[in-house]
Design an enzyme around this catalytic site. Structure first.
Site, short mmCIF file in Angstrom:
data_model
loop_
_atom_site.label_atom_id
_atom_site.label_comp_id
_atom_site.label_asym_id
_atom_site.label_seq_id
_atom_site.Cartn_x
_atom_site.Cartn_y
_atom_site.Cartn_z
NE ARG A 58 -3.06 0.18 3.18
CZ ARG A 58 -2.45 0.46 4.35
NH1 ARG A 58 -1.87 1.63 4.54
NH2 ARG A 58 -2.44 -0.44 5.31
CE1 TYR A 114 -14.00 13.43 -17.39
CE2 TYR A 114 -13.77 13.17 -15.04
CZ TYR A 114 -14.04 12.64 -16.27
OH TYR A 114 -14.33 11.30 -16.37
CG ASP A 187 -7.48 17.46 -14.86
OD1 ASP A 187 -6.70 16.83 -15.61
OD2 ASP A 187 -8.63 17.07 -14.61
CE LYS A 212 -9.91 9.65 -19.29
NZ LYS A 212 -10.23 10.91 -18.61
C1 LIG Z 1 -10.86 11.27 -17.43
C2 LIG Z 1 -10.54 12.56 -16.75
C3 LIG Z 1 -10.44 12.64 -15.34
C4 LIG Z 1 -10.76 11.47 -14.44
O1 LIG Z 1 -9.88 10.42 -14.60
P1 LIG Z 1 -10.28 8.87 -14.30
O2 LIG Z 1 -9.02 8.16 -14.58
O3 LIG Z 1 -11.41 8.54 -15.23
O4 LIG Z 1 -10.74 8.83 -12.88
C5 LIG Z 1 -10.10 13.86 -14.79
N1 LIG Z 1 -9.89 14.95 -15.55
C6 LIG Z 1 -9.97 14.92 -16.90
C7 LIG Z 1 -9.72 16.17 -17.68
C8 LIG Z 1 -10.30 13.73 -17.54
O5 LIG Z 1 -10.40 13.71 -18.89
#
Ligand SMILES: *Cc1c(COP(=O)(O)O)cnc(C)c1O
Length: 394
Positions: A58, A114, A187, A212
């Site tokens: 962990r 988001y 982000d 992504k």
């Molecule tokens: C997909 C996404 C998230 C969240 O990520 P997860 O891996 O799905 O939890 C946060 N911010 C943006 C801009 C995203 O495209």
């Protein structure tokens, strides 16, 4: 614009870094690709100390460490002491950062952030004692006014925004936030290394949904938080939650993400090239009445985008004539673009966005969001042309 992925300050090119970051050969076996360490527990020395710093999975695992070292190295502007913490999802990473705001504090967040993080905040921020100020962060005056209202601990940026591709001035917002004693997090899911590096503009912490672009193959969920050092207070808070809660990637997920990183620079370069071609094609199409892409000179924040982005990225959205019905028809008629949510994978995706975001969304009902993959640009142009042509028989 620096041309994307080029070496800065004499350091290695991003393509080289992406292949070699966190990829030292295994000292025990000489294996060139990193091993996967599934072990949850690690031998202790007779005096109780940990042999290689690992005690329990962990709090630390060697495969996860490699991923964290690799992601930190891919943010050269964060400096030599950059640190990264890997989470089980982008949302878990964002949650760990947003909870760094002390109870009674304020977080400024984008009014079009988001939608998943927005839902998380609307459901949880009040329990954390955190007040939210939703602001159009592409408007620096609005950011300044929200800071002047007081008690702001954290400014959260997401640029370009989703799905309207609004661009926020990172350096400008950093300056305002720091003068008000607030920290600034980005982000950067839509701007992976090769597209931008918000540390260059002075961001304190950067978060990615590695689901992504970083992993890049639409087959592994993950998130990562990056800072200039382990000691950064916002990062240290997230690091502590990582070990306390264990919202961490499995060793196999960490390994898959590492493997995806090897081609990151090539993938984002190819996809950004194609996105520019598609944006131009769409802007000239009679069935399309608006294209949002920061690389276009008619984008309202094009100059800011050009100053802070290496490439304009592989996300764009466009609006079709004929409303929701026309948008649905186009998404259903494509061959190579898969009608699905998400982004950043090798395959191109198209999404009729408003229904995904729910009834209270400000997203126009005729908007289609596109994640451009690494297929050949000509095939993708022909595909969209054929899908848009179906509107003529409507
Ligand atoms: C997909 C996404 C998230 C969240 O990520 P997860 O891996 O799905 O939890 C946060 N911010 C943006 C801009 C995203 O495209």
């Amino acid at each position: 614009m620096s041309g994307g992925g080029d070496a800065r300050d004499g350091g290695p090119d991003l393509r080289t870094l992406a292949v070699h970051a966190g990829a030292d050969a295994d000292p025990e076996t000489g294996a060139v690709t990193p091993p996967i360490h599934p072990s949850t527990t690690f031998l202790q020395e007779p005096d109780g100390s940990a042999r290689a710093g690992y005690v329990y999975a962990r709090t630390g695992n060697p495969t996860r460490t490699r991923l964290e070292e690799a992601v930190a190295a891919l943010h050269p502007a964060a400096g030599l002491h950059a640190a990264a913490a890997a989470f089980a999802s982008g949302s878990a990473a964002a949650s760990a950062l947003l909870r760094s705001v002390d109870p009674g504090g304020v977080a400024i967040v984008p009014d079009d952030m988001y939608h998943g993080i927005r839902r998380l905040l609307l459901a949880q921020a009040e329990r954390w004692g955190v007040t939210l100020r939703f602001v159009d962060t592409s408007d620096l005056a609005a950011v300044g006014a929200a800071l002047a209202a007081g008690d702001v601990a954290l400014v959260w940026l997401e640029t370009p925004s989703n799905p309207s591709l609004k661009v926020s001035d990172v350096a400008g917002a950093v300056d305002l936030a720091h003068r008000a004693g607030a920290r600034l997090a980005v982000d950067a899911t839509w701007t992976p290394p090769g597209v931008a590096d918000p540390f260059r503009e002075g961001a304190d912490v950067v978060m990615h949904s590695s689901t992504k672009y970083l992993a890049g193959h639409s087959d592994v969920l993950g998130g990562v938080v990056v800072a200039r050092s382990e000691d950064d207070p916002t990062f240290a808070f997230a690091r502590s939650l990582q070990g306390l809660e264990g919202a961490v990637p499995s060793p196999f997920d960490a390994w898959l993400t590492l493997r995806g990183l090897r081609t990151l620079a090539l993938r984002v370069r190819a996809a950004s090239d194609t996105a520019e071609t598609l944006a131009t094609f769409l802007a000239g199409h009679p069935a399309v009445h608006a294209v949002a892409y920061p690389g276009r000179s008619d984008h309202p924040n094009h100059a800011v985008a050009a100053a802070q982005m290496d490439r304009f990225g592989a996300m764009l959205s466009f609006r079709v004539r004929g409303g929701a019905d026309a948008a649905r028809r186009v998404a259903a008629a494509t061959r190579w673009f898969r009608p699905a949510t998400s982004l950043g994978g090798v395959e191109s995706l198209i999404e009729h966005r408003a229904p995904v975001e729910g009834p209270d969304t400000p997203t126009p009902e005729d908007l289609l969001r596109v994640s451009v993959g690494i297929e050949a640009a000509d095939d993708l142009v022909r595909d969209l042309a054929a899908a848009l042509a179906t509107l003529e028989d409507a």
